[in-house]
Design an enzyme around this catalytic site. Structure first.
Site, PDB file in Angstrom:
ATOM      1  CG  HIS A 115      -1.985   1.029   1.200  1.00 61.23           C
ATOM      2  ND1 HIS A 115      -3.071   0.968   0.362  1.00 61.23           N
ATOM      3  CD2 HIS A 115      -2.136   2.175   1.910  1.00 61.23           C
ATOM      4  CE1 HIS A 115      -3.850   2.021   0.559  1.00 61.23           C
ATOM      5  NE2 HIS A 115      -3.302   2.766   1.487  1.00 61.23           N
ATOM      6  CG  HIS A 142     -10.331   3.623   2.809  1.00 58.44           C
ATOM      7  ND1 HIS A 142     -10.955   3.886   4.000  1.00 58.44           N
ATOM      8  CD2 HIS A 142      -9.000   3.676   3.096  1.00 58.44           C
ATOM      9  CE1 HIS A 142     -10.067   4.103   4.954  1.00 58.44           C
ATOM     10  NE2 HIS A 142      -8.868   3.977   4.430  1.00 58.44           N
TER      11      HIS A 142
END
Length: 718
Positions: A37, A83
């Site tokens: 990420h 998300h």
């Protein structure tokens, strides 16, 4: 016993760089910084292939958001991020903090946020968990945007089985700033203060970045502590306070505390500037007792890190105090290229910035085996009842009316909205200049599954058509590349092919990639998601350029631009009416899109001949016309269809736009089309009669169209 974080290979790499064993906090921090990420270690080598420059690009990838010139001394600042995992675990808070995080990426650069969009991908509506996830995500997106006062003006929502256990929530924000007031995240001045501002730090979100860099399993739904909790009212205060200190030029650098929290923001700021930082963790405002590891890795929301000349620090602290926000000096910029962590008068971690660079993986990839099983030719029987076929198709989740979703979003707050969720692209006014900014987001995961390269091209092209059909000039894109496990060679192949498709389309259209996000490990034990490279495109124009997407007047001429490719491969018709994901995806016709833009530049911007316009996409020509009739203007279509009428009506042919013009303007339109290198066909006329008629095949009242399209999501979101 010291907790282990890194795998054996990466721990050995870290030990070799340190020439010793790391402390627990050092390993925990590197674990977050080296997460997929934060580091993009599996995707970085391919992302470098994407075009990033044009004469309108001011700042491309590498900063918090991309920046393009919109004229008259103003810029648009925008980005899209995912998300996904947090929104599956806790749909309301996961989606809300996704919106909050992308807002901070934009206003940290000095831009006032003026529009949000979302791209949401859920499992089948029949799946037991989908209604719960849909309700939570929509409320989270709506509540955060509504409370913070930024309109959610457009978006996309799709439902496919591959997202049953791994939904996608992609959030986009665009802001407007003066060209000379762009702020970066580069710390340069030795001796500058490092100032923490915003909310206090808590335990929410700890190891959120690493959670987002791993696959889902049966334990994932228990990871609620790794989901951040947002507060949009605090975010509103933070926006105003940050814009005030930036407007007064009190800030050297500013960065939001996103993934990996204080760790990523502090490390990135000094690394970019070629300096170091000393942090005093005792000074970090806390809302509960936290360990140093928790302080460094918390992803509590509504927090920013500012680097400023000490002569400005007092005024900065007072401004944030005025806005009822915490603000405290927590460190100093130092000459040595190090990050030094101090806690209770002890040094608890020391990083040479040279050691923190994440490994870059050139992962193996192999063409997905399922590709060989795809049938290039699709044979479908002609339906017996075209009226029922159309009504059935537009009632399905991917083609149904999405107003039960977007009616929960305030799309007009700030009073700049020129075109909202009812159109394919949205548009907002920049009142300072008279300009309009256009935005669109789209991707078809079915296409990307059947052909990742062509499907990704079409994702770019669909947004391009949306913007030109709304009256804008496409300028640049941001992307959110959602894929499965990159350690799976077939998933990695999908990713590589997708990058090639985006590259080709963006280079051909001169719409470079200025920002973006990669989200990998979107998989469960059972399956990987379909490749979902969400594209958001931004365009510019004038306020008077905006074109509506629905018919406006009766007795006008309806024109089809370009020939329809009769091919049901990858179509919603095939998916919903034949339960198949199969076939050759439509020809993208990239160069023909440039001709379409030339046509709109002349026919619309020069001569103002176009009254309404909508591109053909999912559902094909018939579904496009059904949407255009929703303004209670009917149409009567009479066109020669040589064979297989269902293929003509429901194929998702590319490079097609339907326009409404005055009857007397058809000859001019035909001439401009020829000059532009496209074809123009008179389809029929708009009517006062409240129905959609196509030859002798379809005759459906508009009320029936509206009922069919509105019922599906109302049942779930009522």
């Amino acid at each position: 016993m010291t907790k282990r974080y890194l795998n054996d290979e990466e721990l050995e790499l870290l030990e070799n760089r340190l020439k010793r064993k790391p402390t627990e906090i050092e390993e925990a921090i590197i674990f977050s910084l080296w997460s997929e990420h934060c580091s993009y270690k599996s995707s970085k080598i391919y992302l470098k292939k994407l075009p990033t420059k044009s004469d309108k690009v001011i700042i491309g990838p590498g900063e918090n958001a991309g920046v393009i010139d919109i004229g008259d001394g103003y810029v648009a600042v925008f980005k899209m991020e995912s998300h996904n995992h947090p929104s599956y675990i806790d749909p309301y808070n996961g989606a809300a903090t996704g919106v909050g995080g992308i807002l901070r990426d934009v206003f940290t650069m000095g831009a006032r946020p003026v529009l949000n969009m979302d791209a949401l991908f859920f499992g089948s509506l029949n799946h037991s968990k989908t209604p719960y996830l849909l309700d939570g995500v929509v409320r989270g997106v709506g509540d955060y945007g509504n409370c913070v006062g930024v309109p959610t003006t457009s978006g996309q929502t799709m439902f496919l089985d591959c997202y049953n256990n791994n939904i996608l929530v992609n959030a986009f924000t665009l802001g407007i700033a003066k060209k000379e007031k762009i702020f970066l995240s580069i710390a340069k001045t030795v001796g500058a203060d490092v100032i923490y501002v915003g909310s206090k730090t808590g335990k929410d979100g700890i190891h959120g970045a690493t959670m987002a860099s791993s696959s889902f399993d049966e334990e994932s739904s228990k990871n609620r502590p790794t989901v951040q909790i947002g507060d949009p009212f605090t975010e509103k205060l933070l926006i105003e306070a940050c814009l005030e200190v930036m407007d007064k030029s009190l800030v050297e650098a500013i960065q939001d505390m996103g993934a990996a929290g204080l760790t990523s923001s502090a490390f990135e700021m000094v690394e970019k500037g070629g300096v170091g930082v000393e942090l005093y963790l005792d000074n970090v405002p806390l809302r509960e007792n936290l360990t140093p590891i928790e302080i460094m890795l918390s992803e509590s929301q509504e927090r920013m890190l500012i680097v400023a000349n000490p002569t400005n620090s007092s005024e900065i602290l007072n401004i944030f105090k005025k806005w009822s926000l915490d603000a405290k000096i927590i460190g100093k910029v130092i000459k040595d290229k190090k990050v030094i962590l101090r806690f209770k008068n002890q040094t608890i971690g020391e990083f040479d910035l040279g050691i923190i660079e994440a490994p870059v993986y050139n992962r193996k990839y192999t063409k997905a085996a399922y590709i060989e099983k795809i049938n290039k030719e699709i044979d479908t029987q002609e339906p017996k009842n075209y009226n029922q076929t159309l009504l059935t198709l537009i009632s399905k989740p991917n083609l149904t009316d999405k107003s039960p979703i977007f009616e929960q979003y305030d799309s007009t707050v700030q009073t700049n909205t020129l075109k909202g969720p009812e159109g394919d692209a949205c548009a907002i006014a920049v009142k300072q200049t008279g300009a309009a900014v256009f935005a669109s987001t789209s991707v078809n995961p079915i296409y990307c599954y059947l052909d990742p390269n062509i499907g990704s091209q079409i994702a770019v092209l669909e947004n391009y058509r949306n913007i030109i059909a709304s009256g804008g000039e496409p300028v640049a894109i941001t992307d959110c590349l959602n894929f499965g496990n990159p350690e799976n060679t077939e998933v990695m192949w999908q990713f590589v092919e997708s990058i090639e498709g985006i590259k080709h389309a963006c280079e051909s259209l001169n719409t470079p990639v200025v920002s973006g996000n990669v989200s990998l490990y979107n998989e469960t034990v059972a399956e990987n998601i379909f490749p979902t490279p969400t594209i958001a495109m931004v365009g510019i124009g004038k306020i008077e350029d905006v074109i509506p997407s629905q018919f406006q007047l009766a007795s006008d001429t309806i024109v089809l631009l370009n020939d329809v490719e009769q091919n049901l491969g990858g179509s919603q018709y095939l998916y919903y009416l034949h339960n198949k994901i199969d076939g050759k995806v439509p020809d993208p016709k990239v160069k023909l899109h440039l001709s379409l833009k030339k046509f709109f530049d002349i026919a619309h911007k020069k001569h103002r001949l176009i009254i309404s316009a909508k591109d053909i996409s999912m559902g094909g020509l018939a579904c496009c016309l059904a949407s255009m009739c929703e303004n209670n203007i009917g149409c009567d279509i009479k066109i020669n269809i040589n064979s297989n009428p269902h293929e003509f009506l429901f194929s998702e042919s590319q490079a097609n736009i339907i326009i409404e013009i005055k009857n007397q303007d058809f000859d001019a339109i035909e001439s401009i089309a020829y000059e532009s290198g496209i074809n123009a066909y008179r389809l029929g006329f708009t009517t006062q009669e409240q129905s959609l008629k196509i030859n002798d095949l379809i005759n459906v009242p508009i009320d029936d169209i509206k009922k069919a399209k509105s019922a599906t999501l109302k049942k779930v979101l009522s």
